[in-house]
Design an enzyme around this catalytic site. Structure first.
Site, PDB file in Angstrom:
ATOM      1  N   SER A 143     128.492   7.042  41.319  1.00 24.43           N
ATOM      2  CA  SER A 143     129.179   7.332  40.092  1.00 24.43           C
ATOM      3  C   SER A 143     129.625   8.791  39.967  1.00 24.43           C
ATOM      4  CB  SER A 143     128.295   6.991  38.889  1.00 24.43           C
ATOM      5  OG  SER A 143     127.076   7.688  38.955  1.00 24.43           O
ATOM      6  N   SER A 170     124.388   7.465  43.774  1.00 24.32           N
ATOM      7  CA  SER A 170     125.559   8.015  43.091  1.00 24.32           C
ATOM      8  C   SER A 170     125.961   9.422  43.453  1.00 24.32           C
ATOM      9  CB  SER A 170     125.334   7.949  41.581  1.00 24.32           C
ATOM     10  OG  SER A 170     125.373   6.603  41.176  1.00 24.32           O
ATOM     11  N   LYS A 206     128.832  17.110  36.581  1.00 23.09           N
ATOM     12  CA  LYS A 206     129.133  15.718  36.216  1.00 23.09           C
ATOM     13  C   LYS A 206     128.939  15.542  34.713  1.00 23.09           C
ATOM     14  CE  LYS A 206     127.576  11.075  37.669  1.00 23.09           C
ATOM     15  NZ  LYS A 206     126.549  10.376  38.467  1.00 23.09           N
TER      16      LYS A 206
END
Lengths: 504, 496, 99
Positions: A134, A158, A59
């Site tokens: 996220s 997330s 990420k």
């Protein structure tokens, strides 16, 4: 033995990426020489084989040296990190390769990945749907089979929510089990690096590799002796699982909601979509069928979880994001007459609306005169919530006997939602965090895994466990997976289970 | 007419090798932006790691200030934006600092003011320093070498009443931290900085409107700045005008305080506990390590040296100005004692030499009195000099010359005396012989001494003249005491 | 809660917001705060029983922290970091003058 991408695979990956746009930047097609495998022998052999020689995605709020660290923000659009996160180094030392950096909601703030200032990521199960957030890019890349696993960060759900939206495994470890060095901080006391993976076996292996005390992260520490082992013989043992009732929670929320429009929205947002309720009930039936004992439980403080979570998260975020002033790095405005203006302009141009809102909230709840009412109160609720969980799961010091091995609850009230005016509002998305944010508030491990497919989209369920008992959660999920194999989107191919790597 | 309330906030750089929250070198004067890393530069994704030595040094100061060390101490984020702040928050302490509610006694003189006062310490806490900003025309230049350096802040209660007391406090605080070895106390380089706050009020009305004064770069400026400010506030009060609570800067060129342009007063620091660092509960072993690192502090040491060695207050104070000097003194005296010399005798001799001759010699070499530990004139040499002088082997005057020679040639005093032939002549027979010779050549003086008409004063002068002649005749080597006694005896005999 | 509170808050956070932007952000801001108000019902105890200590932080002893020694074989990233700064003047990072 290096990562030698097969031509078929490269074509496959590029075709998927065209549709889902999971990556900010990747090195597909490059032949990557293996990093020297330096990991000490403390990673079990069965874990190493799941990682060595395989690519993984990271990420884009987790640092990988010389790769972008945009955090999905205009402010860091052209920034590349001079160092790598501890978790990345651990996986590279075990023979893993960073394939690329994945898209995310800006600075980890959001539940769709659509808050990214750089691009939109689509769900492999339906490109008109969000991938969740996220860590949406990471979840989508795993679901599409581009990588066997990916790293994400989980501050209030997330990792688990996008895992549920994309039909993959998502683990949020115990707070402190994994080093946070290299994670761009959003909420320091709530977040952890997390794992999105294709199988529970893979998830267990990656966790075994990345966990451990890091002297450079003084909030991290070793797993206590008394905690259940991660690798052991008795994975099939029947467990006692406490089940949260979403209906009871909705009722509890509604009881407090009288008169407040915001609370009415929150109550509505907590109600499970029919498909999600079906998936949740099916999971319960199946777990009971596998021999586990299920019983209903209640968590009285849970209804205060979301406001407490957002109070603490935004407060910490307002401080963590203060460093972004464009002086030492990041996008500087073309001109400013003094440093005050330089900082103002940089932040105004660099931050998106959701990030600004959360910074404002966080600054506000810490202001003198307001701290008592908001921040301190939220901390007290947090302590109460932790006590509620420990009374069911046992304390983190392993001094008492637990009533339950794990708690079962939904991940998110809906499956992957679409875009457009009828989709979930920003506020409703926050309110819908109620099932995931409590694991962060309590610092406990939580695992999301695909329970079923309903109406063409995956439904995930979540297991929460005692501190340091990730192994127990993985055992339950693994048993489920063996009996009810995890689903895949149309067009998925399992490249990474065919790659047979010998220990390096 | 008015009561004055003065408090000080003193910041000291702790002498740790590395910074307080990262492994960068902590040093003054290096090339800009060389002692930096992603952590102290506030890069995305970094985390602080506490330097335990900084905590230990901080607690040593807390102990020295008789502060209470709490069971648990932790860090907090103090939030404000400034270009030299790499995270735009400072990791500091607030709710539970490492030292709380202590006191320190200050005793001494500033000018003609004799001061003896107890100043209460509100707290001391550990934090990180910011970088340095230098203004250069249209731009400001940032050097982050100093960002993250270990800083201890000590806050006093407003117990001081004059600029002199504040100046003495700083001098003695500086001396104390140098004794502890935790800070070099260099105000020019900024390793010790002080902000003062002062308010005045009619007696019995409590504290007045507090004004903070910054940019006081020496203890002298602390005194001058406060004196100016007290006078300015007094004038305002006399005229019935209000005193504005504000922060002012000391302007050394204009000898006055001026209001700061930056609105510092509107700060809401929004403190909250630092989530990236665990709470520290010092255990018995750690507190033991703090206690074993403690040294005898200056004031108690001065008092002990006065009573143990019979030195005067002023001399004892000077000897104790630097720990290295006091250590040297006591080592030299104990070595002289071991060689048979009386403690007080050795003490007085050695103290005198240290404060006059050695100071001068070090000065010529460009060294500071605190460097004495490393100097060629080790305590053993000093001790042997004292023993030789006491035993009459050399005169007091010769001893000073020996000191210079030992320093210049790095040899033991005995060797110098031997090589130069500086031993005192102490054989009474030889001296008597020389005295007789002189009495013959100076017959006129002898006659005048013996004449009854000669005044006592004139007689002493003539005798001294003769002593001088005998000394000259012996090449300065005769022990003047023995010359004196021999001459006296010979003169008495001749008078018969 | 007034727009002025939001304006002061924005100033503290160094978020430059025009009148227009503040008015637009205000509803969402107010919505969250009214949501936070539900926490009042949960208030089991008043006052800071723990003296301001963070409930979620662990308590550790000295051995946990970093000894004071430069880490061996530390890479010097200073030049890389200076390159990443928006403006530099040889070894300094520069910004428009404060004064």
């Amino acid at each position: 033995m290096g990562y030698n991408p097969d031509k078929d695979f490269v074509q496959y990956a590029q075709a998927w990426e065209e549709k889902i746009q999971a990556f900010i930047e990747w090195r597909i097609g490059e032949e990557l020489l293996p990093a020297p495998v330096t990991a000490a022998g403390n990673i079990p052999e069965e874990a190493r084989t799941q990682i060595a020689g395989l690519p993984f995605a990271v990420k884009d709020n987790i640092a990988v040296r010389d790769l972008p660290l945009t955090c999905g923000s205009k402010l860091l659009e052209h920034f590349r990190s001079p160092y790598s996160a501890a978790v990345v180094r651990a996986l590279e030392a075990a023979g893993g390769f960073v394939l690329g950096k994945t898209n995310l909601d800006e600075f980890g703030m959001g539940s769709s990945t659509d808050n990214s200032a750089l691009k939109k990521t689509n769900n492999p199960w339906g490109i008109d749907r969000v991938a969740g957030g996220s860590s949406g890019g990471s979840a989508a890349a795993v679901a599409a089979g581009i990588v066997p696993y990916a790293l994400g960060t989980d501050t209030g759900g997330s990792v688990r929510q996008p895992a549920a939206f994309c039909g993959v495994v998502g683990l949020k470890p115990t707070y402190g089990a994994v080093s946070r060095l290299g994670l761009v901080a959003y909420a320091s006391s709530l977040e952890s690096a997390g794992i999105l993976a294709d199988t529970t076996e893979r998830c267990r292996a990656v966790f075994a590799c990345i966990r451990g005390r890091d002297p450079q992260d003084e909030t991290s520490h070793e797993t206590p002796e008394a905690a259940p082992a991660l690798y052991h013989a008795e994975t099939g043992r029947a467990k006692k699982i406490g089940v949260l009732s979403p209906e009871a929670i909705a009722r509890a929320l509604a009881a407090d909601a009288t008169g407040s429009e915001a609370l009415e929205i929150a109550v509505q947002a907590s109600i499970l979509e029919d498909e999600v309720r079906r998936g949740f009930e099916l999971a319960q039936e199946r777990l009971a069928g596998l021999g586990h004992t299920l019983a209903p439980v209640e968590i009285p403080s849970l209804k205060y979880g979301v406001p407490a979570y957002y109070t603490i998260a935004t407060a910490e975020a307002s401080a963590n994001l203060a460093r972004f002033d464009s002086i030492r790095y990041g996008a500087r405005p073309d001109w400013a007459k003094n440093p005050e203006e330089l900082i103002d302009k940089a932040r105004d141009a660099g931050f998106g609306a959701e990030v600004k809102l959360r910074i404002l909230l966080g600054t506000f709840v810490l202001r003198s005169g307001f701290q008592d009412r908001y921040y301190l109160r939220a901390q007290r609720i947090r302590a109460a919530l932790r006590r509620d969980f420990e009374s069911l799961l046992g304390d983190s010091g392993y001094t008492d006997t637990a009533k339950f091995d794990a708690l079962l609850m939904p991940v998110f009230p809906s499956r992957a939602f679409g875009r457009g005016p009828s989709s979930l509002s920003a506020f409703a998305q926050k309110a819908a965090d109620l099932y995931t944010c409590c694991a962060n508030l309590a610092g406990l491990p939580a695992l999301a895994f695909p329970a079923s497919v309903e109406g063409g989209l995956p439904v995930g369920v979540q297991l929460m466990g005692r501190a340091w008992a990730e192994g127990t959660l993985l055992d339950i999920a693994e048993g489920y997976e063996q009996a009810f194999p995890f689903p895949h989107p149309e067009g998925f191919q399992a490249f990474w289970r065919q790659v047979c790597t010998k220990p390096l | 007419m008015y009561q004055t309330f003065i408090g000080l906030e003193v910041h000291i750089h702790l002498r740790t090798q590395t910074k307080v929250f990262c492994g960068c070198r902590s040093a003054f004067g290096d090339t800009p932006n060389t002692n930096i890393c992603p952590v102290c530069m506030g890069y995305p994704g970094v985390l602080p790691s506490l330097n335990i030595e900084a905590m230990r040094m901080g607690m040593m100061v807390a102990r020295a200030l008789s502060c209470h060390i709490p069971e648990k101490t932790w860090f907090e984020r103090k939030q404000y934006f400034y270009p030299d702040m790499t995270k735009n928050y400072q990791i500091s302490q607030f709710a539970s600092p490492l030292g709380q509610q202590g006191y320190v006694d200050i005793e001494g003189k500033i000018g003609s003011a004799i001061i003896s006062k107890r100043v209460r310490i509100r707290e001391c806490h550990l934090e990180e320093d910011a970088g340095k900003m230098i203004h250069a025309g249209a731009v400001s230049r940032l050097d982050y070498n100093r960002a993250g350096v270990s800083l201890l802040e000590v806050v006093t209660e407003p117990d001081m009443e004059t600029g002199e007391e504040a100046e003495l406090f700083i001098q003695q605080f500086r001396r104390m931290v140098r004794y502890l070895g935790v800070c070099d106390g260099n105000m020019e380089e900024g390793s010790l900085r002080a902000d003062a706050n002062v308010s005045i009020n009619l007696p019995g009305e409590g504290l007045g409107k507090k004004v903070e004064i910054k940019n006081l770069n020496s203890s002298r400026f602390v005194r001058l700045g406060l004196a100016y400010e007290i006078s300015r506030q007094g004038d305002l009060m006399d005229a019935g005008k209000p005193i504005i609570q504000e922060t002012r800067l000391w302007n050394e060129a204009r000898n006055e305080t001026l209001p700061m342009r930056r609105k510092e007063n509107a700060q809401d620091y929004r403190y909250f506990p630092e989530p990236d660092l665990p709470i520290f509960a010092p255990d018995a072993a750690f507190l033991q390590s703090v206690d074993s690192a403690m040294v005898e502090l200056p004031l108690p040491r001065i008092r002990r040296i006065i009573s143990a060695y019979g030195l005067g207050e002023e001399q004892a104070g000077l000897i104790c100005e630097e720990k290295s000097l006091a250590d040297y003194f006591e080592t030299a005296v104990s070595q002289a004692e071991a060689a048979g010399l009386a403690k007080n005798d050795a003490g007085i001799k050695i103290a005198n030499w240290l404060l006059q001759d050695v100071k001068r010699i070090l000065g010529k070499e460009g060294m500071d009195i605190s460097d004495i530990g490393a100097f060629r004139l080790h305590p053993a040499r000093m001790a042997s000099l004292a023993v030789m002088t006491a035993a009459g082997k050399i005169s007091g005057k010769t001893a000073k010359q020996v000191l210079d020679a030992v320093a210049a040639e790095d040899k033991d005093p005995a060797v110098i005396v031997e090589e130069r032939g500086w031993q005192l002549l102490s054989d009474p027979a030889q001296i008597a012989c020389a005295a007789r010779t002189v009495m013959q050549t100076e017959a006129a003086a002898v006659t005048e001494i013996q004449a009854s008409a000669t005044t006592d004063k004139r007689r002493s002068a003539l005798t001294a003249y003769l002593v001088g002649k005998v000394l000259a005749a012996t090449g300065g080597k005769a022990d003047p005491k023995i010359v004196n006694s021999q001459l006296e005896e010979l003169l008495r005999e001749a008078a018969k | 809660m007034e727009i002025r509170d939001l304006q002061e808050t924005a100033a503290l956070a160094h978020l430059l917001m025009s009148e227009q932007e503040l008015r637009e952000a205000f509803p969402a801001f107010e919505e969250m705060l009214s949501f936070f108000a539900v926490m009042q019902a949960a208030d089991a105890q008043s006052g800071d029983a723990d003296g301001g200590m963070a409930a979620s932080s662990r308590v550790v002893n000295a051995g946990y922290f970093r000894p004071d020694a430069a880490p061996p074989a530390r890479e010097d990233l200073s030049e890389d970091m200076l390159t990443k700064a928006g403006e530099r003047d040889e070894r300094f990072i520069t910004i428009p003058n404060v004064l």
